[in-house]
Design a protein around this motif. Structure first.
Motif, mmCIF file in Angstrom:
data_model
loop_
_atom_site.group_PDB
_atom_site.id
_atom_site.type_symbol
_atom_site.label_atom_id
_atom_site.label_comp_id
_atom_site.label_asym_id
_atom_site.label_seq_id
_atom_site.Cartn_x
_atom_site.Cartn_y
_atom_site.Cartn_z
ATOM 1 N N LEU A 130 0.832 -1.130 -0.187
ATOM 2 C CA LEU A 130 0.016 -0.058 0.134
ATOM 3 C C LEU A 130 0.729 1.295 -0.087
ATOM 4 N N ARG A 131 2.194 1.277 0.189
ATOM 5 C CA ARG A 131 3.133 2.143 0.290
ATOM 6 C C ARG A 131 2.561 3.181 1.570
ATOM 7 N N ARG A 132 2.416 2.535 2.442
ATOM 8 C CA ARG A 132 2.164 3.429 3.654
ATOM 9 C C ARG A 132 3.016 2.914 4.946
ATOM 10 N N LYS A 133 3.073 3.637 5.784
ATOM 11 C CA LYS A 133 3.911 3.773 7.069
ATOM 12 C C LYS A 133 3.044 2.865 7.726
ATOM 13 N N ILE A 134 3.694 2.282 8.549
ATOM 14 C CA ILE A 134 3.269 1.184 9.562
ATOM 15 C C ILE A 134 2.311 1.916 10.605
ATOM 16 N N SER A 135 2.384 3.218 11.091
ATOM 17 C CA SER A 135 1.911 4.139 11.944
ATOM 18 C C SER A 135 0.435 4.537 11.389
ATOM 19 N N THR A 136 0.269 4.316 10.023
ATOM 20 C CA THR A 136 -1.168 4.629 9.467
ATOM 21 C C THR A 136 -1.851 3.177 9.425
ATOM 22 N N LEU A 137 -1.417 2.164 9.876
ATOM 23 C CA LEU A 137 -2.038 0.875 9.826
ATOM 24 C C LEU A 137 -3.039 0.631 11.047
ATOM 25 N N PRO A 138 -3.843 -0.015 11.042
ATOM 26 C CA PRO A 138 -4.820 -0.384 12.344
ATOM 27 C C PRO A 138 -3.971 -1.612 13.169
ATOM 28 N N VAL A 139 -2.859 -1.295 13.634
ATOM 29 C CA VAL A 139 -2.038 -2.421 14.294
ATOM 30 C C VAL A 139 -2.898 -2.999 15.463
ATOM 31 N N GLU A 140 -3.530 -2.339 16.312
ATOM 32 C CA GLU A 140 -4.101 -2.666 17.607
ATOM 33 C C GLU A 140 -5.505 -3.645 16.943
#
Length: 322
Positions: free
Chosen positions: A297-307
């Motif tokens: 997705l070419r996104r930073k991990i911080s923008t993904l719904p990790v929790e």
């Protein structure tokens, strides 16, 4: 009476391509024996949270060409790759990342464009990232720092071992790495492959309890074996070596990669009873999967719904399995 097809030939007949007309984009897991995979729950949770009309689908086949045909479709944006394709797919890719090249096995295909606009199939290995993040996200910064320049240990000699060596060497800074396995020839192959890629220094097969007792204890361990009770003499020796290493005065963290059918493995119990910090293999699965979405997705991990991903996977793992 008609003769049954040879096993390999029968298994090579690919399933039909799934219907994707309703989707904007699609990704897959290419492999065989993947029905129990948790990865669809992981990736589809991400796409749902980001409100993307994307879907991650299982495509179970031993037929590599059928998998590659799906990768050529316009809506394709990436794939996870598992056995039996992780090595066989490499000649069909245009570009390998340093991790993919070094580990010599690909678990992720992603797309990039050449300067002339040509679509490139690229390969990487996020297993090493999953191992790194599973450990670093679950130990203190001080404990992580204490792993640098200290021995690490890997239990097993299968495909995960090379990714584990790479993670412990490149990311965690371990000096020597002890390899414990029932089959020395498997370890010899791992060492030879790592040497050929330039990160095999300090790898050492541990052959006996006496040898283990003489060595400095590891600060971090990755266990990558199935949860079976030792039966053969070589399996019993390997288990005693593990017990000797866990029993040393200085403790550390162990990543137990086995979580199916249950995360409550014998290695988990041995390590907990010996006073080690145990990290479940689901953590490695989650972090390698999030790394895949980061690349796709070419996104930073911080923008993904990790929790949210962790909640969904925890719920799936807690369900009873046959």
């Amino acid at each position: 009476m008609s003769q049954p097809q040879p096993h390999n030939e029968a298994q090579a007949v690919p399933p039909p391509a799934p219907s994707i007309a309703h989707l904007d984009k699609v990704s897959y897991l290419f492999g065989y024996g993947i029905a129990h995979s948790l990865s669809p729950h992981l990736h589809n949770t991400v796409y749902s949270a980001l409100k993307l009309n994307y879907q991650y689908l299982l495509y179970e086949s031993r037929n590599l060409e059928a998998c590659l045909a799906l990768a050529r479709e316009p809506k394709f944006y990436g794939a996870a790759v598992t056995m039996p394709h992780k090595v066989a797919i490499i000649p069909h890719l245009d570009v390998l990342t340093p991790e993919g090249e070094a580990i010599g096995a690909i678990n992720t295909i992603f797309l990039r464009s050449a300067p002339d606009g040509t679509r490139l199939l690229c390969g990487t290995n996020t297993d090493c990232i999953g191992i790194r993040e599973a450990i670093l996200q679950n130990v203190s910064k001080e404990d992580a720092k204490n792993m640098e320049g200290k021995p690490g240990m890997i239990i097993g000699g299968g495909g995960t071992s090379r990714a584990a060596v790479y993670a412990l060497k490149h990311f965690l800074g371990c000096s020597d790495i002890y390899l414990v396995n029932r089959d020395k020839s498997e370890v010899d192959q791992v060492i030879a492959e790592c040497n050929s890629k330039g990160f095999g220094d300090g790898l050492r097969y541990i052959s006996s309890v006496a040898e283990a007792e003489e060595l400095e204890g590891p600060k971090v361990i990755v266990s990558a074996i199935p949860d079976f009770a030792p039966k053969s003499e070589s399996e019993r020796t390997a288990r005693k070596i593990i017990e000797a290493m866990l029993g040393k005065k200085e403790k550390g963290a162990i990543l137990e990669m086995c979580y199916h059918p249950s995360p409550n493995t014998a290695i988990d119990a041995l390590a907990r009873n010996a006073g080690w910090k145990v990290i479940g293999g689901v953590e490695a699965m989650i972090w390698q999967g999030l790394e895949q979405d980061k690349v796709w997705l070419r996104r930073k991990i911080s923008t993904l719904p990790v929790e949210r991903v962790k909640e969904v996977i925890a719920a799936e793992v807690s369900k009873p399995h046959l």
